[in-house]
Structure formats: structure tokens, C-alpha cells
Design an enzyme around this catalytic site. Structure first.
Site, PDB file in Angstrom:
ATOM      1  N   GLY A   1       0.805  -1.223   0.000  1.00  0.00           N
ATOM      2  CA  GLY A   1       0.000   0.000   0.000  1.00  0.00           C
ATOM      3  C   GLY A   1       0.836   1.270   0.000  1.00  0.00           C
ATOM      4  N   ALA A   2       1.827   1.309   0.889  1.00  0.00           N
ATOM      5  CA  ALA A   2       2.649   2.509   1.024  1.00  0.00           C
ATOM      6  C   ALA A   2       3.824   2.208   1.931  1.00  0.00           C
ATOM      7  CB  ALA A   2       1.823   3.642   1.628  1.00  0.00           C
TER       8      ALA A   2
ATOM      9  N   HIS B   1      -1.731   6.217   8.594  1.00  0.00           N
ATOM     10  CA  HIS B   1      -0.878   5.104   9.050  1.00  0.00           C
ATOM     11  C   HIS B   1       0.603   5.413   8.798  1.00  0.00           C
ATOM     12  CE1 HIS B   1       0.022   0.767   9.756  1.00  0.00           C
ATOM     13  NE2 HIS B   1       1.014   1.033   8.917  1.00  0.00           N
ATOM     14  N   GLU B   2       0.904   5.794   7.570  1.00  0.00           N
ATOM     15  CA  GLU B   2       2.324   6.037   7.244  1.00  0.00           C
ATOM     16  C   GLU B   2       2.848   7.239   8.025  1.00  0.00           C
ATOM     17  OE1 GLU B   2       3.513   3.545   5.834  1.00  0.00           O
ATOM     18  OE2 GLU B   2       1.620   2.781   5.081  1.00  0.00           O
TER      19      GLU B   2
ATOM     20  N   GLU C   1       4.053  -2.220  13.578  1.00  0.00           N
ATOM     21  CA  GLU C   1       2.863  -2.342  12.724  1.00  0.00           C
ATOM     22  C   GLU C   1       1.570  -2.480  13.521  1.00  0.00           C
ATOM     23  OE1 GLU C   1       2.973  -1.376   9.912  1.00  0.00           O
ATOM     24  OE2 GLU C   1       5.033  -1.668   9.224  1.00  0.00           O
TER      25      GLU C   1
ATOM     26  N   GLU D   1       6.675   4.064   4.826  1.00  0.00           N
ATOM     27  CA  GLU D   1       6.862   5.196   5.727  1.00  0.00           C
ATOM     28  C   GLU D   1       8.275   5.760   5.754  1.00  0.00           C
ATOM     29  OE1 GLU D   1       6.265   1.957   6.750  1.00  0.00           O
ATOM     30  OE2 GLU D   1       7.436   1.474   8.530  1.00  0.00           O
TER      31      GLU D   1
ATOM     32  N   HIS E   1       3.707   6.367  11.560  1.00  0.00           N
ATOM     33  CA  HIS E   1       4.955   5.610  11.699  1.00  0.00           C
ATOM     34  C   HIS E   1       6.131   6.522  12.041  1.00  0.00           C
ATOM     35  CE1 HIS E   1       4.401   1.400  10.949  1.00  0.00           C
ATOM     36  NE2 HIS E   1       3.931   1.522   9.725  1.00  0.00           N
TER      37      HIS E   1
HETATM   38  N1  HT7 Z   1       5.936  -0.724   6.612  1.00  0.00           N
HETATM   39  C1  HT7 Z   1       5.500  -0.855   5.273  1.00  0.00           C
HETATM   40  C2  HT7 Z   1       5.669  -2.243   4.822  1.00  0.00           C
HETATM   41  C3  HT7 Z   1       5.942  -2.374   3.366  1.00  0.00           C
HETATM   42  C4  HT7 Z   1       6.537  -3.488   2.792  1.00  0.00           C
HETATM   43  C5  HT7 Z   1       6.978  -4.649   3.324  1.00  0.00           C
HETATM   44  C6  HT7 Z   1       7.505  -5.601   2.460  1.00  0.00           C
HETATM   45  C7  HT7 Z   1       7.585  -5.387   1.137  1.00  0.00           C
HETATM   46  C8  HT7 Z   1       7.128  -4.186   0.585  1.00  0.00           C
HETATM   47  C9  HT7 Z   1       6.605  -3.242   1.433  1.00  0.00           C
HETATM   48  N2  HT7 Z   1       6.080  -2.035   1.180  1.00  0.00           N
HETATM   49  C10 HT7 Z   1       5.688  -1.506   2.380  1.00  0.00           C
HETATM   50  C11 HT7 Z   1       4.105  -0.420   5.069  1.00  0.00           C
HETATM   51  C12 HT7 Z   1       3.337  -0.198   6.294  1.00  0.00           C
HETATM   52  O1  HT7 Z   1       2.920  -1.121   6.966  1.00  0.00           O
HETATM   53  O2  HT7 Z   1       3.163   0.914   6.700  1.00  0.00           O
HETATM   54 ZN    ZN Z   2       2.778   0.115   8.754  1.00  0.00          ZN
END
Ligand code: HT7
Ligand code: ZN
Length: 848
Positions: free
Chosen positions: A253-254, A289-290, A312, A256, A293
């Protein structure tokens, strides 16, 4: 591949005082020069050998204190003798971002350079101790062709820049997984935010030219998130700049990254014409969320990846609180529990069950799971309930004070709660170490005005954990009198034993219990009760979650009996539903949720739990029949609602308007089963926003394939990649069971099916997996198609392929034929030559 174990943790022998990177960008031959000042770690093992992670790098040169280093390179990094005192390391490597289809490390998306380093992507950029407990301040110089990459971004604050180069400095020590770099032809949607202490922060959302009109909502959500974190957690932003970049090719999704969040464009870009209410809601939640973080993840990070839930689980909990505050707590809680049950309970019930803090992994990317995220958030919610709001705030204040700038463990986290509140959390810690969903059963008796509840808890065996100890389960309870009044407001019972009873004297009439209010613990609660009692709670419970839960349980009972005995839906359920639908005092979004039936996958699990082998087609048929019956029974009420909820003014994504649309769309979904699709046709033709347009299209596809509307929609939106993802997903998701695999197969031949783009792949292949009766249709064409595509995707993008193998995680539920076919599909994936470590681990665990 070898597993990594939590028990083997050892600190790194060196500290990194300073990291300086120079990145000269080129699609096929990017050069990365890194200069790192190492000094011995007084708390680590003896220094003297330097081990750096590195994958897919071409080493050009490496020196220690200016002299050539004596390096030995292997597939995972390099080793060389190094001083046991402080020294300067310098090395230069070459990489090819244009060839990086795995979207991890430095890669290209639509001509733009970007990075994804969590969890272990930085090692694909340069040699480095790529582990979260190694933290350092970074300075970065980026050089690129100014004609194609006029914008050059990295973490921290910008320092100096010129034509074709820019320098950034991040003063906050950070682990490499938070490193980010972006370069490309981007436009900025700019704004600013003044923090509580008066720091003026430049905010930028960077997107491809043409998308700048779709950033306002994300920016607004960002500013609300910044203000909320100050007000609720006392957390201020800590740099002069905060940037967000939208990228089309992204595995999750995104991300941080410190001061430079990178987002899947799906969670940034929104306009009324192209984004649904659900999209707006997701954007708000993920932006928050991001951003959150920055404190829970970045300022305080994880010692190792086993502690992933530390950042998380807590950050999900925080974003859930935020969204509840911005919208409706009741509706948000129901949504979150729906997600928890659909994803985490499903995971916990099968071969992939693991603790919130796992003890070993082969590929860490496979552990970004619903258990770590969603159950991790539930555990925080339970802690908060147990220590109270004030205790929680005191513990969090202590956490930020004590651990700012550190890489921490779950033990550190629990200790701040113990120290701040005086509570012993030894038993509570089992929520982090034991896998599986506890089953909580309850019996009751009532004699001489004394009401008693007798609880029994048990957690079934899960992979690697045959035996479990009892958990601390906070059960929020209220009692109601038969006249519907509440005789005992919510009180939290703490269950700690395998069997435990609670007594409530002075009850003049036998109370009706409202148990596990607000879903106070992530358990499966069983209690014998009648349809009348559920209908009573649906009508009278003051706890909105349990009010909804009563209706949901009723619906499940009705559907189960329709599947197993071909029974007709009883009058209790239909009349209770009518009352809720007509009750204008209830939030329309709540009513929409009450009218929605449990998903087919949920019903498959419910039947499995009661010892019945689920027949996907029978479940689908029962659900269709019940929807039709509800539509017939409530047609007048629904018709009135549909008309009354028509929006008076222009579209706005605000919660009130969105909630009204949610109910209106639910009404349309039911009505279009009996009105020949007239309303849906009309809505589709008149829609001025994507929520109405897509909602109507879904009804038309479900009714008869909706060929004409589907073609019209495509013509209208062929140039919008995010809208086109919806077009693909809807056709597969709403296809009839017997057609779903064919529809998906046909769509994979469509010229717009860009299968290397994760969003597009998920729309079609993930969409098929999400069509329960279609994926599991007799003959196994769904299994075959998904397996074919996962085999094809695996060498290109192992992370996304591995994640989607979970479509098969429920194979054990089904009849022998389906089990055999699903296992055969998994075996076929496993036998693929050169299968990635990611997919190999997942398939191996799913097969058991
Ligand atoms: N902490 C981020 C985790 C994430 C991620 C992990 C594995 C591979 C690709 C990834 N892209 C983002 C996102 C989040 O939990 O905020
Ligand atoms: Zn996260």
C-alpha cells in the site's frame, strides 16, 4: 534456504556514526558510492571482521581507510577483515534499476526512479549492514539527467541543489529500511503545516504531470493526521519537509520512509469522478498510518524483524483510532472486525497460523501478515482496555521518553506498561507468543436473583504449537432486562483461567447478556442462544458492535440452515432486518452493514467450524436466494430509502454523505434483483461520481453480465489506470461461479492487462481468488488459472506472487476433490524450476 530464528539474535559488532551516499542515476548502470564511518559497538560481539549484506550488486571498488579492502563476495553480501577500532569504509557498486521488476531496492516505474527498502531492499542498492538495529544519520547526493529527472528527492531536509543534482540530509539516525530516493518528472501539490511548537513544515505530494488535481484529499488527510498525533499522542513532526510520492508500480500500500513516504498511487489519487467513497476512506487511513509511523516505527524502530508488530500493530491501532475519530467509531469497529475475521481468523485457522511475534522465518516479506498487523492491533486494544485510557497514555508517554532513537523489542514495550501502571503482564505476553484464535465458550445459570456466567477458553493446536496456556481475555459485558433496558452498563471481566465463573447478584429478572462488547478480544465466542434472543439484541443492545453482531449471527444461522437443510429464512430475521432498515435514528452506514450478508468465505469457515464441509456453490446459491428474499420482503422500504437518500447537492466525500451513499447502494444492490435493473441502468447513466457509477455497474454485471455497461465504462475510462483496475476487478468479482475462471482468463488476454503491474495483477488474479464460488468452481479451472499465473509472476515479482499463494491457504476446508485439486496446483507451483525463496516458503507452509 535457511531459516532465521529469534533466539539467534546478536547485536552488530559495529556502530555506524555516519553514512554518506552518492547515487548517479542511470537506467542500466546506476553508480552508488557509499562512505561509512564504522566504530566498534561496545555492546556487540568483538569487532575485527566486517560483514555487509548485498544482493545483485556489481562491486567496482572497496576501501578501508583509503586502502583496498580484502573482500570476499558471496550471493548474500561480502566479508572482509577490518580494524577493531574506528575506520572509514568506501565502496562503489553498479546496479540496473530498469531491470528490477521485483520492485524492491531501486527500480523504475513509468520512467521514474524509486526505492522500496523495507524489509531488506537496501542491500540491493549497496553493501550495508541491512538490519533494523543498525541506525545512522544519512546524507545523500543524487545526480541524474535533468531532462528526464528534474525532481530529485530523498529523506530528511533538502540542503543544496543544482541542475542535475541535489543533496539531502537526514539528521535522525535511521535503519536502512527507511532509506528512500525518488527521481523523475513529477509535479508537486504543495501545502504547509505549523506544528504545536511553531515549526513550519513544507508539505509536498509529488505525482505524475496530469495527476496534480487529484491530491487535495490526501493532503487534507495528512494535515488532519499531523494535528491528531499532536492532540492525541503529543507527537510532533520533526523535519522541515514532509514529502509523499505516488508510484504506479508498488508491491504493497505505502511505505513510511523518513520524511519521504512512497505510496501506491491508488492510495493517494482521488477525484469524485475516479475514486469511490471506499477509496477516499482508504486514502485517509493509509496516509494516517504512514504518517503515524514517524514516531511508532521511525523514531522508535524494531530491534529485528521478529518485532515487526511493535511498529505495525501499534500503528494500525493508531490509524484505527484516528479513522474512528474522523468518522464513526461504531462503523469503523465493525469494519475492522470484518477485516480481522476475513483475513486474520482465516490465516489463524489454517497452515499459515503464526504468533503475532513469530519465532522464525525464511523470507521476512512473507510475514507482513494479518496476524502481525491486525491481530497486533487487537492486542494493543486489549492492553488499553485492561490498563484504562489514563494508564495507556502514561505508558505511551513513557515509551516515547524512554525509547526515542532506539531499536526495541516487545519486551521493552510491555515493560513500559508494567512500569507505568504497575501491572504484571507476564501472562498477557502470550498474545504475542501463542498462535491460534482462542475459542471462548460461555454457559449461564440464574437462580435466586443471582446470574452466573461460566467461561471456558481453549486455543486449538497450530503449526509448531500443540499446547497452549490460557490467555488474558478482557470480556466487555453489559446486561439487559427483558423490557430492553440496560440493567448493567459495560464492565470488563478479565478471564485468565481455562475455566472461570462470574457472579451477578441482585438480578430481579433473568438478564440477557451482551458479551464481548466492541469485540473486546480477538476470540471466537460460542454461546447457545435463540433466534428470539438475537433479534432482541439486534433491537435493544446499546453497544453498536453487539447490535450488529446479533444481526450477523442471525444471518449466519439462517444461511447455514439454507445450505444444510434447504430451509427457508425465518420471520424473526426478516422482521428484525426490517426494523433496523427503517430505524432512522441509526447511522445509514450502520444500517448498510446490518443489511449486508456474511461473505461466502466467511460462511465456508462458519460451516467448517460447525463440522460441515462447505460446498461453495451451495453457499453462493443460498446467499443469492436470501438476498432475493430480503429484496422481496423489504422492497417498499428499500425503494423509499433509495429515493430518499438521493443526494441533493454536488458530490462530497465527507463521511455523512458517504454513509448515506453506502445505504443507498445497499438498497440498490437488493432492489436490482427485483426491478429488472431499471434503477441501476438509470444510476449508471446519470452518475457524476465513481461511487454511484461503479455501484450501478456492479449490479448490472451481477444481473446479466452487464455487457453494454461494461463496454461503455471501458470507453469512458480506458486512459485512467486506477479506474481500469476497478473495471477488471468488478468483472471477475461479480462473474457467476461457472463463468468466473473463463472471465478471468479472457481478461488476462486483454491488451490492458499489464500483468507486471501489481495492482492490475491483483485486480484479475486476486479478484478471481476473491470470488469464492468462482475460484472453487467444480472442475478446478480457477485453481489452474491462478497457479499458471503465479508461476509466471514468480520470477518477475516474487513478493507479490508469494503473497497471493494465500488464496490456497484454506484447502483443508473443502471436500476431497477440491482438496486434491488445490494441493495439485500448489505442488505444481512448488515443482517449478528456480521458484523464489518467497514462494517456496509459502507453498511449503501451506502444504504443511
Ligand atoms: N511498513 C510498510 C511495509 C511495506 C513493505 C513490506 C515488504 C515489502 C514491501 C513493502 N512495502 C511496504 C508499510 C506499512 O505497513 O506501513
Ligand atoms: Zn505500517
Amino acid at each position: 534456504a535457511r531459516a532465521v530464528h529469534l533466539k539467534d539474535y546478536a547485536p552488530y559488532p559495529y556502530l555506524l556514526d555516519d553514512v554518506s551516499l552518492q547515487v548517479r542515476l542511470d537506467p542500466k548502470a546506476t553508480r552508488v558510492v557509499s562512505q561509512i564511518r564504522f566504530s566498534p559497538n561496545p555492546d556487540g560481539p568483538a569487532a575485527g571482521t566486517l560483514r555487509l549484506d548485498g544482493e545483485g550488486l556489481r562491486l567496482i571498488r572497496a576501501t578501508i581507510d583509503g586502502a583496498p579492502a580484502d573482500v570476499t563476495v558471496d550471493d548474500h553480501g561480502l566479508t572482509c577483515p577490518a580494524p577493531a577500532t574506528a575506520f572509514d569504509w568506501e565502496c562503489e557498486v553498479e546496479i540496473a534499476p530498469a531491470d528490477n521488476t521485483a520492485l524492491e531496492g531501486l527500480y523504475m516505474s513509468n520512467g521514474m526512479y524509486c526505492t522500496q527498502c523495507e524489509a531488506e531492499g537496501f542491500r540491493k542498492i549497496t553493501y550495508y549492514p541491512d538490519r533494523p538495529d543498525v541506525m545512522a544519520p544519512f546524507s545523500v547526493r543524487i545526480e541524474a539527467d535533468p531532462a528526464t529527472c528534474p525532481v530529485l528527492l530523498s529523506n530528511g531536509n533538502p540542503t543544496v541543489a543544482g541542475d542535475g543534482w541535489a543533496e539531502w540530509q537526514d539528521p535522525w539516525p535511521k535503519p536502512a529500511y527507511l532509506f528512500a530516493l525518488v527521481a523523475g518528472d513529477l509535479v508537486r501539490h504543495a501545502d504547509s503545516f505549523r506544528t504545536l511548537s511553531g515549526r513550519e513544515v513544507d508539505l509536498g505530494i509529488w505525482v505524475r504531470p496530469g495527476d496534480e488535481g487529484k491530491c487535495a484529499y490526501a493532503m487534507d488527510a495528512l494535515k488532519r493526521s499531523m494535528a491528531w498525533d499532536e492532540a492525541e499522542y503529543g507527537r510532533e513532526y520533526d523535519l522541515n519537509t514532509f514529502n509523499i510520492v505516488a508510484v504506479d508500480d508498488f508491491n504493497m500500500g505505502a511505505m513510511e520512509n523518513k520524511g519521504l513516504n512512497i505510496f501506491n498511487s491508488k492510495y493517494v489519487l482521488a477525484s469524485p469522478e475516479t475514486a469511490t467513497d471506499r477509496d477516499y476512506e482508504m486514502i485517509e487511513g493509509i496516509i494516517a498510518h504512514e504518517y503515524f509511523h514517524n514516531w511508532t516505527g521511525n523514531r522508535i524502530t524494531c530491534r529485528d524483524w521478529f518485532q515487526l508488530c511493535l511498529k505495525e500493530g501499534l500503528t494500525v491501532f493508531r490509524d484505527q483510532q484516528f479513522s474512528g475519530d474522523q468518522r464513526s467509531h461504531a462503523v469503523k469497529r465493525i469494519d475492522d472486525v470484518l477485516t480481522l475475521r476475513a483475513r486474520q481468523f482465516r490465516e489463524d485457522n489454517g497452515p499459515l497460523s503464526h504468533p503475532v511475534r513469530p519465532e522464525s522465518y525464511i523470507e521476512i516479506n512473507n510475514f507482513y501478515t494479518a496476524t502481525v498487523y491486525e491481530k497486533g492491533a487487537e492486542v494493543i486494544g486489549m492492553l488499553r482496555r485492561l490498563v484504562g485510557e489514563e494508564g495507556y497514555r502514561a505508558a505511551l508517554d513513557l515509551y516515547f521518553d524512554r525509547h526515542d532513537g532506539q531499536a526495541c523489542t516487545i519486551e521493552d514495550w510491555l515493560r513500559v506498561f508494567e512500569d507505568a501502571t504497575g501491572r504484571d503482564l507476564t501472562q498477557f505476553k502470550r498474545w504475542y507468543t501463542q498462535s491460534g484464535t482462542p475459542r471462548l465458550s460461555v454457559r449461564e445459570d440464574y437462580t435466586d436473583n443471582v446470574y452466573r456466567l461460566h467461561f471456558r477458553q481453549e486455543t486449538p493446536p497450530t503449526p509448531g504449537q500443540p499446547e497452549k496456556g490460557p490467555q488474558v481475555i478482557p470480556v466487555a459485558l453489559g446486561l439487559l432486562a427483558p423490557d430492553g433496558s440496560e440493567t448493567m452498563p459495560t464492565r470488563v471481566l478479565e478471564i485468565t483461567e481455562t475455566e472461570q465463573s462470574f457472579t451477578f447478584p441482585g438480578q430481579e429478572t433473568r438478564p440477557i447478556p451482551s458479551l464481548l462488547r466492541g469485540f473486546s478480544a480477538p476470540v471466537i465466542l460460542t454461546r447457545q442462544s435463540t433466534a428470539e434472543e438475537r433479534a432482541f439484541l439486534l433491537a435493544h443492545d446499546t453497544d453498536p458492535f453487539n447490535k450488529w453482531e446479533a444481526g450477523r449471527t442471525l444471518a449466519k444461522d439462517v444461511l447455514s440452515r439454507m445450505v444444510t437443510d434447504d430451509a427457508a429464512p425465518g420471520p424473526d430475521y426478516l422482521s428484525a432486518l426490517r426494523r433496523v432498515t427503517q430505524d432512522d435514528t441509526l447511522d445509514p452506514a450502520f444500517r448498510a452493514l446490518a443489511l449486508a450478508l456474511p461473505s461466502d468465505d466467511d460462511m465456508a469457515q462458519t460451516l467448517t467450524d460447525s463440522g460441515v464441509t462447505p460446498d461453495p456453490l451451495a453457499i453462493w446459491t443460498a446467499r443469492e436466494k436470501l438476498s432475493l428474499r430480503i429484496a422481496e420482503e423489504l422492497s417498499a422500504v428499500l425503494g423509499d430509502l433509495y429515493d430518499a437518500l438521493e443526494r441533493p447537492g454536488p458530490y462530497s466525500p465527507d463521511p455523512k454523505a458517504a454513509n448515506a451513499r453506502a445505504l443507498r447502494q445497499t438498497a440498490l444492490g437488493l432492489l436490482s434483483r427485483i426491478d429488472g435493473g431499471t434503477r441501476a441502468q438509470k444510476q449508471f447513466a446519470a452518475a457524476d461520481n465513481m461511487t454511484d457509477e461503479l455501484g450501478a455497474l456492479a449490479c448490472l454485471i451481477r444481473a446479466d453480465g452487464g455487457d453494454e455497461a461494461t463496454a461503455t465504462f471501458y470507453r469512458r475510462w480506458a486512459d485512467d489506470r486506477l479506474v481500469l483496475d476497478k473495471w477488471f476487478a468488478l468483472q471477475v468479482g461479480y462473474a457467476a461461479p461457472a463463468d468466473a475462471a473463463d472471465v478471468a482468463a479472457r481478461l488476462t488476454q486483454h491488451p490492458a492487462f499489464d500483468w507486471k503491474n501489481p495492482n492490475r495483477f491483483r485486480s484479475v488474479i486476486g479478484g478471481l481468488g476473491g470470488n469464492h464460488a468462482g475460484f472453487h468452481a467444480a472442475g478446478g479451472a480457477g485453481y489452474e488459472l491462478v497457479a499458471d499465473w503465479l508461476i509466471r509472476l514468480d520470477p518477475v515479482n516474487p513478493q507479490t506472487a508469494a503473497r497471493m499463494t494465500t488464496l490456497f491457504e484454506t484447502w483443508h476446508r473443502y471436500d476431497a476433490d477440491r482438496r486434491d485439486m488445490m494441493r495439485a496446483a500448489l505442488e505444481r507451483i512448488r515443482a517449478t524450476r528456480g521458484l523464489s525463496r518467497d514462494s517456496a516458503e509459502m507453498v511449503g507452509r501451506i502444504l504443511g
